[in-house]
Design a protein around this motif. Sequence first.
Motif, PDB file in Angstrom:
ATOM      1  N   ASP A  61       0.835  -1.201   0.000  1.00 42.01           N
ATOM      2  CA  ASP A  61       0.000   0.000   0.000  1.00 42.01           C
ATOM      3  C   ASP A  61       0.874   1.256   0.000  1.00 42.01           C
ATOM      4  N   ASP A  65      -7.879   6.209  -5.330  1.00 36.10           N
ATOM      5  CA  ASP A  65      -8.221   5.258  -4.262  1.00 36.10           C
ATOM      6  C   ASP A  65      -8.804   3.973  -4.848  1.00 36.10           C
ATOM      7  N   GLU A 122      -7.094   0.239  -4.344  1.00 36.02           N
ATOM      8  CA  GLU A 122      -7.840  -0.867  -3.732  1.00 36.02           C
ATOM      9  C   GLU A 122      -7.858  -2.091  -4.650  1.00 36.02           C
ATOM     10  N   SER A 144      -5.953  -5.796  -3.922  1.00 33.69           N
ATOM     11  CA  SER A 144      -6.702  -7.053  -3.878  1.00 33.69           C
ATOM     12  C   SER A 144      -6.145  -8.061  -4.881  1.00 33.69           C
TER      13      SER A 144
END
Length: 798
Positions: A560, A767, A771, A775
């Motif tokens: 991240d 964002d 994300e 994943s």
Amino acid sequence: MAASIKKAAVIGSGVMGASIAAHLANVGIPSLLLDIVPQALTAEEEAKGLTLAHPAVRNRLATAALAKLPAIKPSPLYDDALASRIMPGNIEDDLHKIAGVDWVIEVVVENLDVKQSLLEKIERHWKPGVIVSSNTSGISINEMAKERGAEFKRHFLGTHFFNPPRYMKLMEIIPGESTDPAIVHKMAAFSERALGKGVVIAKDTPNFIANRIGTYGLLVTLQVMADKGFTVDEVDAVTGPALGRPKSATFRTLDLVGLDTFVHVANNVFEKVDNAEERAVFEPSQLLRDMVARGWIGEKAGAGFYKKIKGAAGSEILSLDLNTMDYAKGKKPASASLEAAKAAKGAKEKTKALLGGRDRYSDLAWEITKLTLVYSAAKIGEIADTIEDIDKAMKWGFSWELGPFELWDAIGLVRSVERMEAEGTQVPAWVKEWIAAGNTSFYKKEAGSVAYAYEGKYRQVEQPKEKISLRALKEQGKVIRSNSGASLIDVGDGVAALEFHSPNNAIGADILVMIQQSVDEVRSNYEALIIANEGRNFCVGANLMLLLMEAQDEEWDEVDGIIRLFQNTMMKLKHSEKPVVAAPHRMTLGGGVEVCLPADEVCMFAETYYGLVEAGVGLIPAGGGCKELTLRASLANPNPEVDLQPHINQLFLNIGTAKVSTSAHDARKLGYLRGSDRVIMSQDYLIHEAKQAALRLVQAGYEAPGQQKIRVVGSDGKAVMKMGALGMRQSGYISDHDLLIANKLAHVLAGGDVPAGTLVTEQYMLDLEREAFLSLCGEPKTQQRMQHMLAKGKALRN
């Protein structure tokens, strides 16, 4: 002067002539493509009731050549639509039209009588001032034009393109004894700036420079091979990258060229030189003559030194056993010297490692190298005036990483000459005199400039100010700041250049930090920033190894953090208070594209292969690539009544299939370039052009872009994209994992689960990217794809 050539005529529509016309079309120059008139009808023409007088019949050869252009691989055109710039015709009906062009290029069969006859016809319609050239690969320019008028001769010269014309950098310009020097200068400038070529001036001698040295090198390789009993596979293992040469090495190169063509080129020297020793080398061997007689002439015939066999389990490459003249599966050679060369970094170190060994493969490499170096030195003054021209010709025409004299320096000039003489090899007198004068190399660097041996002293390499060398600027102390991945360099006039220099120019934290520091530095002390480098490729993407290690260790906070750093850096770059211009070249993939997308302008080298390829390793772009392209679609269609879905669907297809442009023109077609972005034909001038673009933005009163809202297609648009992906899965075009990636990508490009037409912020889109990326990093099949790419260099479809 280069701009004065606005229209051309190409006479001869074979593969070479048609490909030259195609490259002229690439750069915006329309041309006539003329060939002879057929003497007989085809069955298809007879069935249509046509006669030999019908224009479709009379223009058949040129028309057919144009029709074949899209099928040629690699493509001679940047875009198939550019073929419309080429007008087919024939010599009998249309030769008079050459009076309306600026340049006539003869590309007919390599036969002196045919060329002389054609030039006679050309002169009848020639208008004073029109440049006429021959694309001959070795026939005398003076002999061709000996019966032509004095004014015609002043405008006649050789312009030898290397095949394929779009891709090969070398252009040999061969003045005749009567050619006006101003015409030579004009054609050199045009070839460099407009056609993107590297120009060398060759003497009017058989095969000129590159083919003279290159053919000699191939022939002596065959001789040494026969004398020492090496196999085809062994020779190619030695004469490829281990020796700073292309992977095609010796025999794959011969198969690509065609043994019949090679024999013709060799014969051209054999028949025209007087030196008995030289003639003996250029006389085609019995092996070559036998192979041509059998029809084993290379790839175009399906068999040469190699033969591809297709079987149930796939294709297999067999090599020719020269003892039995049968094809068999080759054995991969191995030795200490080959392993040392493989492990070494860079052409100089590889060559030193190979030649420094003590096994039969290092001996083979030495014999080939020794003979080629000595021959190159012996030809100075005969085929070219300078060692620099010979070195450039071999690098640009045969893709050698080092020219002969650069190679000589790399292995040690003095030491290697001592070894040659100890072995009884006759070294040219001027080389020995050069060493006796105390010189230890042919080239030397001083304060960022380069000089080479010329007539007993060093002569400075001429470097036009428009050819900006970051390497030279760094040697001159122009580095502003630097770290392991990138440097910021002062390129003058208030412009700083950010150069990547990590392995493969892959983007890691070091480069991202340097980008941020560069934006701050330029804001305080400079007028503009350009992003450019002189690596083999601009940037192949992010540091995949680092990413995979973190994902396998399930260090999700680290992953991240990496993505946030990338996104924040790109946003800082985009909102720089000073203008930013990116100058990508060659392979520019994934993160490399995402570095370019925030720039205010892109100056792209014409041969740039540009695309967001993250899907190939099981991911989606997350450095702002999705956000920036959806923003562009939104800004290009400000009317809320305009349907964005077709534009987003195209992005979905491009990114989801990891589509890479085949040229800068194709990148524009794919929507990756804006109307304000520019295509630059010559990589040598790319940094200069980027600098000029940056200065124009400064002079125009640059203002940084503010935060912008993005109109998205929302949940309805996402459903459309997901339906399309499902259809591809059901049809067997993609796998289940591809479908998963596609659905994640659809979610991001659609702007998530919001109503169609919603205006969202750039950070909101970033964002979504992050994300989805995180994943996918956790998916085992994505990690398999990443690992496969790192190990094999190609995508895994799992």
